[in-house]
Design an enzyme around this catalytic site. Structure first.
Site, mmCIF file in Angstrom:
data_model
loop_
_atom_site.group_PDB
_atom_site.id
_atom_site.type_symbol
_atom_site.label_atom_id
_atom_site.label_comp_id
_atom_site.label_asym_id
_atom_site.label_seq_id
_atom_site.Cartn_x
_atom_site.Cartn_y
_atom_site.Cartn_z
ATOM 1 N N PRO A 1 0.819 -1.215 0.000
ATOM 2 C CA PRO A 1 0.000 0.000 0.000
ATOM 3 C C PRO A 1 0.853 1.266 0.000
ATOM 4 O O PRO A 1 1.785 1.402 0.791
ATOM 5 C CB PRO A 1 -0.803 -0.129 1.293
ATOM 6 C CG PRO A 1 -0.959 -1.594 1.468
ATOM 7 C CD PRO A 1 0.344 -2.190 0.985
ATOM 8 N N CYS A 2 0.514 2.172 -0.911
ATOM 9 C CA CYS A 2 1.390 3.312 -1.148
ATOM 10 C C CYS A 2 0.895 4.604 -0.533
ATOM 11 O O CYS A 2 1.604 5.600 -0.565
ATOM 12 C CB CYS A 2 1.561 3.525 -2.655
ATOM 13 S SG CYS A 2 0.012 3.915 -3.511
ATOM 14 N N GLN A 3 -0.299 4.666 0.057
ATOM 15 C CA GLN A 3 -0.831 5.938 0.513
ATOM 16 C C GLN A 3 0.103 6.695 1.458
ATOM 17 O O GLN A 3 0.269 7.893 1.311
ATOM 18 C CB GLN A 3 -2.189 5.746 1.190
ATOM 19 C CG GLN A 3 -3.304 5.381 0.233
ATOM 20 C CD GLN A 3 -3.437 3.876 0.055
ATOM 21 O OE1 GLN A 3 -2.504 3.130 0.314
ATOM 22 N NE2 GLN A 3 -4.600 3.429 -0.373
ATOM 23 N N ASN B 1 5.464 0.864 -6.998
ATOM 24 C CA ASN B 1 4.952 1.794 -6.009
ATOM 25 C C ASN B 1 5.068 3.219 -6.524
ATOM 26 O O ASN B 1 5.634 3.457 -7.597
ATOM 27 C CB ASN B 1 5.690 1.650 -4.677
ATOM 28 C CG ASN B 1 4.753 1.775 -3.490
ATOM 29 O OD1 ASN B 1 4.087 2.781 -3.338
ATOM 30 N ND2 ASN B 1 4.688 0.737 -2.659
#
Length: 647
Positions: free
Chosen positions: A122-124, A172
């Protein structure tokens, strides 16, 4: 006076919820109980696992490049329903942050040869927008400051090292590297290289591989069988929005589209549209649905083109009573609140934000926002690919996805060829370079180089003096006398301060050293490096040099350091190549991260690179014969055949 702000709780248009679209599993999907039967049906095929798979953008790229996706893992139930419909194999709902769930996954693959592990943790938290949102939530007391999603890359690499696939692919946002000096990427690379993988990290523009949008991604590749990464040749031509979506039917004004719509007949299709229509139901386009738009917004959209800024339009029409009423937002804070796309341009990056606000994605030819199918096309999902759930679910899955064409290009770079048959452990090039650099710096530090590199003799007083003199033009030799005065000290006395001023090589250096006045003769400030930084009011570069010499892990991405890294890599500086300066700098930081690496000795290597940039590896007239990396450096000339194979 700026534009108005919308009253709370109003939208001005009837919100129309779409119906939930349920999707049946793929005919060849399987469960953990039937997984072995699935494997028997696909015996001999290269198997891949897609971690943090979402709806399956990367899975589709892997499929295009020749892999069978045996398992996809995610926590998003609706994204997994989408994946399970579009792909064979297992679509598993697991939390990879949980050790027990990771063990479940690994147990399913016990005795199974996995060729490729792919995924995008997850890149948030790494994206600029995500970081800002998280900060606001922390300040409001809504969430913990330490976001565990940042650590999911550790779960990813643990699974890779446990399965030991032939190849690895990680995707990513660039900020996963840029935001923390590539520290996470450097750690991952080092772990992979210790396991005998050759690695490659690149910042990739998706449009060069047929994706019709501005989208830059960080791609990390690794493989056990070769040091070559054969990317397909990038295109120099943009696939425009006209190529991508102009063949889709117009939506009547004030309507939002349908789940099924006939394609317009007798059209001349772009090559891109032909590919997107392959395998779709003949004559029908699915999910060509958008959101309702307010009448005043629709009118404002008609005043815009792809170059329009919301704030500029307000300035143009603020004195026109009929038009001024269209502006509902504060133009001081929302300069680009609306963004209209251009037919002959690339799209703005499609992100998960499109699920909440489509006004960054206004259709280039109609006064409305993009449909689900148009967003999917821009992400390079073909028309046959369906998305489970409601309209907002589909938008979110599309925005979170890896563009399949980008995924396919990255996967092709690690596809196995007949000549890729390493029978002995590889000796990754950058690991070899780092070993040489570490050895040279260690010997130098034990002699006259103590004052130039982090080490046992480098404390706060020594690092402070070195940092204050770091911006001078005299180079390391001009600081030798000053550093000799502070050798072995735990603080700077008034007498030593006087000696430092007396030996300053020039007026600018003396002025910098005069900043020691406030803490010279005191002991307490020198016990805390952060207090030294505050007391001396270090400039950004001085602060970086100080922290580096105090053995902090950071990339000091100066022009000189990047020059050293790119010469070693055999890449000429991009200042003359036509690349955008920001992209050139970021690409240079990628090569610098490879040269510096990770681990306890990374600060020593970074300081050594900085030293080389100031002495042997100058911009003009480099002293290559004195450089410890001479035998490994490709320089800016023609690469040898042996070196060329390493890149």
């Amino acid at each position: 006076m700026s534009g108005r702000t919308r009253a709370p709780g109003t939208y001005g248009v009837r919100l129309v919820r779409s119906k939930y679209l349920p999707l049946e599993p793929h005919p060849d999907s399987c469960t953990p109980d039937t997984f072995r039967e699935f494997l028997s049906r696909h015996e001999g095929e290269p198997l891949a696992i897609d971690l943090f798979s979402g709806a399956g953008g990367l899975s589709l790229g892997l499929k295009r490049a020749g892999w069978t996706v045996a398992a996809a893992v995610d926590k998003d139930e609706r994204a997994l329903e989408t994946h399970r419909h579009n792909f064979p194999g297992m679509s598993l709902e697991l939390d990879l942050g949980s050790l027990s769930d990771r063990e479940k996954l690994l147990s399913l693959f016990e005795g199974v040869k996995v060729d490729l592990v792919a995924g995008g943790p997850p890149c948030q938290p790494f994206s600029r927008a995500g970081s800002a949102k998280i900060r606001s939530l922390v300040e409001a007391g809504v969430r913990e400051e330490q976001d565990l999603r940042k650590e999911l890359w550790r779960a990813y690499i643990d699974i890779v090292l446990a399965l030991k696939p032939r190849a690895v692919l990680m995707e990513n946002v660039p900020d996963m590297g840029l935001a923390d000096d590539f520290r996470v990427i450097r750690i991952i690379e080092e772990k992979l290289e210790r396991a005998d993988y050759a690695t490659q990290v690149q910042l990739v523009d998706a449009w060069k591989f047929g994706v019709p949008q501005h989208r830059r991604r960080l791609i990390l590749l690794a493989r056990l069988d070769s040091q070559e990464f054969r990317w397909p040749a990038p295109s120099q031509r943009h696939v425009t929005l006209r190529d991508a979506i102009s063949d889709l039917p117009p939506i009547p004004e004030k309507e939002t589209g349908e789940r099924e719509t006939p394609y317009p007949s007798r059209q001349k299709l772009s090559d891109f549209a032909k590919v997107m229509r392959q395998d779709a139901v003949k004559g029908l386009v699915h999910d060509h649905m958008t959101r309702p738009v307010r009448d005043d917004d629709r009118e404002l959209f008609s005043l815009m083109d792809e170059k329009s800024l919301y704030s500029d339009l307000y300035e143009k029409y603020k004195d026109d009573p009929d038009k001024a009423r269209l502006f509902r937002y504060d133009t001081e804070h929302f300069t680009d609140k609306y963004n209209r796309l251009g037919w002959n341009e690339l799209s703005r990056t499609i992100t998960a934000h499109i699920a909440k606000d489509g006004y960054w994605y206004i259709h280039p030819g109609q006064p409305r926002t993009l449909t689900v199918r148009e967003a999917a096309r821009i992400q390079t999902f073909p028309d046959a690919f369906r998305f489970a759930g409601m309209r907002s679910d589909a938008f979110r899955q599309i925005g979170n996805a890896v563009p399949p064409l980008l995924g396919a290009a990255a996967a092709l770079a690690v596809r196995q060829h007949p000549e890729d048959s390493a029978t002995e452990p590889l000796h990754p090039f950058w690991r070899t370079v780092r070993k040489e650099l570490t050895g040279w710096a260690t010997v130098l530090r034990e002699d006259d180089g103590w004052s130039l590199l982090p080490g046992p003799e480098m404390g706060a007083p020594q690092a402070a003096v070195a940092a204050l003199l770091s911006t001078g033009r005299g180079g390391p030799s001009s600081t030798a006398e000053a550093m000799a005065h502070v050798r072995g000290l735990t603080s700077i006395t008034r007498a030593v301060y006087a000696k430092l001023l007396a030996c300053a090589p020039n007026a600018a250096a003396r002025k910098s050293l005069e900043r020691l006045e406030g803490i010279a003769g005191k002991r307490k400030p020198w016990e805390d490096p952060e207090k030294v930084i505050e007391a001396l009011a270090f400039k950004p570069n001085e602060k970086s040099v100080f922290r580096l010499l105090m053995n902090n892990d950071l990339l000091l991405a100066s022009q000189g350091a990047i020059r050293v890294a790119e010469r070693v890599a055999g890449i000429s500086l991009r200042a003359s190549s036509g690349d955008e300066p920001a992209n050139a700098l970021n690409d240079g930081r990628v090569n610098l991260s490879k040269l510096v690496g990770a681990g306890d000795e990374a600060p020593l290597r970074m300081a050594a690179v900085r030293l080389l940039s100031l002495t042997e590896c100058r911009a003009a007239g480099p002293s290559c014969t004195k450089c410890p990396l001479q035998s490994l450096c490709a320089s800016e000339s023609v690469l040898s055949e042996e070196q060329e194979a390493l890149f």
